[in-house]
Design a protein around this motif. Structure first.
Motif, short mmCIF file in Angstrom:
data_model
loop_
_atom_site.label_atom_id
_atom_site.label_comp_id
_atom_site.label_asym_id
_atom_site.label_seq_id
_atom_site.Cartn_x
_atom_site.Cartn_y
_atom_site.Cartn_z
N LEU A 1 0.83 -1.21 0.00
CA LEU A 1 0.00 0.00 0.00
C LEU A 1 0.86 1.25 0.00
O LEU A 1 0.56 2.22 -0.72
N LEU A 2 1.94 1.24 0.78
CA LEU A 2 2.81 2.41 0.83
C LEU A 2 3.42 2.69 -0.55
O LEU A 2 3.45 3.84 -1.00
N LEU A 3 3.87 1.65 -1.24
CA LEU A 3 4.45 1.84 -2.57
C LEU A 3 3.39 2.32 -3.56
O LEU A 3 3.68 3.14 -4.44
N TRP A 4 2.18 1.82 -3.43
CA TRP A 4 1.08 2.25 -4.31
C TRP A 4 0.82 3.74 -4.11
O TRP A 4 0.67 4.49 -5.08
N LEU A 5 0.76 4.17 -2.86
CA LEU A 5 0.55 5.59 -2.57
C LEU A 5 1.74 6.43 -3.05
O LEU A 5 1.55 7.54 -3.57
N ALA A 6 2.94 5.90 -2.86
CA ALA A 6 4.14 6.63 -3.30
C ALA A 6 4.14 6.82 -4.82
O ALA A 6 4.50 7.89 -5.33
N ASP A 7 3.74 5.79 -5.55
CA ASP A 7 3.69 5.88 -7.01
C ASP A 7 2.70 6.95 -7.46
O ASP A 7 2.97 7.70 -8.41
N ARG A 8 1.57 7.01 -6.78
CA ARG A 8 0.51 7.93 -7.21
C ARG A 8 0.69 9.35 -6.68
O ARG A 8 0.00 10.26 -7.12
N SER A 9 1.59 9.52 -5.76
CA SER A 9 1.85 10.87 -5.24
C SER A 9 3.22 11.41 -5.68
O SER A 9 3.64 12.47 -5.22
N GLY A 10 3.88 10.67 -6.55
CA GLY A 10 5.17 11.12 -7.06
C GLY A 10 6.32 10.99 -6.08
O GLY A 10 7.33 11.69 -6.22
N LYS A 11 6.20 10.09 -5.10
CA LYS A 11 7.23 9.94 -4.08
C LYS A 11 8.12 8.72 -4.31
O LYS A 11 9.03 8.46 -3.52
#
Length: 211
Positions: free
Chosen positions: A142-152
Motif C-alpha cells: 500500500l505504501l508503494l502504491w501511494l508513493a507511485d501515485r503521489s510522485g514519491k
C-alpha cells in the motif's frame, strides 16, 4: 496542561455551562499525545526483530519462521515453513495487534488517570483505524502504491541506506532506518493517528455521558 484542561471541563460541567469545545480539545490532545508517543515505542522497542524482518515478505517460495528461504540441504530439515506471503501477513498482523493493544491501553490509562471516561465504542473505533491501517502500511504494498501515485517513488529509490554485511561487504537497502521509506511510513502512521484521535473524540462527546 492536559490535566488542567480536563479539570476545567469537569468544573464547567458541574456549573452547568457548556464545555464541549474545551472537552473536545483536551481529549483530542490527550489521545493524540498518547498515540504519537506510543507509536515510536511500539515500532522500535516493542517490535520483535523477526517480525520486523518478515512483515514485508512476498512470494510463494517457502521460508522459515525467521524469514530465511528454505533450500534443500540447508541443514534445517524438520523446521516448519510457510510461503513468504503467508509469513509476511502473519508478521504484519502480529505487529499491528501488539501495537494496537499497547496504544489503546495507554490511551485508556491516560484518560482514566485524568478522571475522564472515554466511550468504549469510540476507543474501539480509534483502535481499529490505527491498527488496520498500520498492518496494511507495514506490509509495504500500500505504501508503494501511494508513493507511485503521489510522485514519491523517486524519493524512496534515491534515499536508501547502506548496510554492512557480516563478511564486511556492503549493500543498499530500500527500507529500514535511514531511508525515505521509513520517513514516509512513519509520517503516514502519524497523520492517520490524527484522524483516529478525532474520530474517538467525536464518538465520545456526541452522547454527553462520557464523564
Amino acid at each position: 496542561m492536559i490535566r488542567s484542561a480536563l479539570r476545567l471541563t469537569r468544573a464547567a460541567a458541574t456549573l452547568g455551562r457548556p464545555a464541549s469545545a474545551i472537552e473536545r480539545l483536551a481529549l483530542f490532545g490527550a489521545l493524540l499525545a498518547s498515540f504519537e508517543a506510543v507509536h515510536g515505542f511500539c515500532d522500535h522497542w516493542g517490535q520483535d526483530s523477526a517480525v520486523a524482518r518478515c512483515k514485508r515478505l512476498y512470494g510463494q517460495h517457502l521460508v522459515y519462521a525467521d524469514g530465511t528461504t528454505a533450500r534443500e540441504g540447508d541443514g534445517r530439515t524438520g523446521e516448519p515453513t510457510t510461503t513468504a506471503s503467508t509469513r509476511g501477513k502473519r508478521a504484519a498482523s502480529r505487529h499491528a495487534a501488539e501495537y494496537t493493544a499497547t496504544q489503546t491501553g495507554v490511551a485508556l490509562a491516560l484518560t482514566r488517570a485524568f478522571g475522564y471516561r472515554v466511550s468504549p465504542t469510540a476507543l474501539l473505533a480509534g483502535a481499529a483505524i490505527n491498527g488496520l491501517t498500520h498492518a496494511a502500511i507495514d506490509r509495504g504494498g500500500l505504501l508503494l502504491w501511494l508513493a507511485d501515485r503521489s510522485g514519491k517513488r523517486g524519493y524512496i529509490d534515491h534515499c536508501q541506506a547502506v548496510r554492512l554485511d557480516p563478511d564486511g561487504g556492503v549493500h543498499a537497502e530500500i527500507n529500514g532506518p535511514g531511508t525515505a521509506w521509513m520517513e514516509l511510513d512513519e509520517s503516514l502512521h502519524r497523520i492517520i493517528g490524527v484522524s483516529a484521535a478525532a474520530v474517538t473524540v467525536l464518538l465520545t462527546t456526541r452522547g454527553g455521558d462520557q464523564r
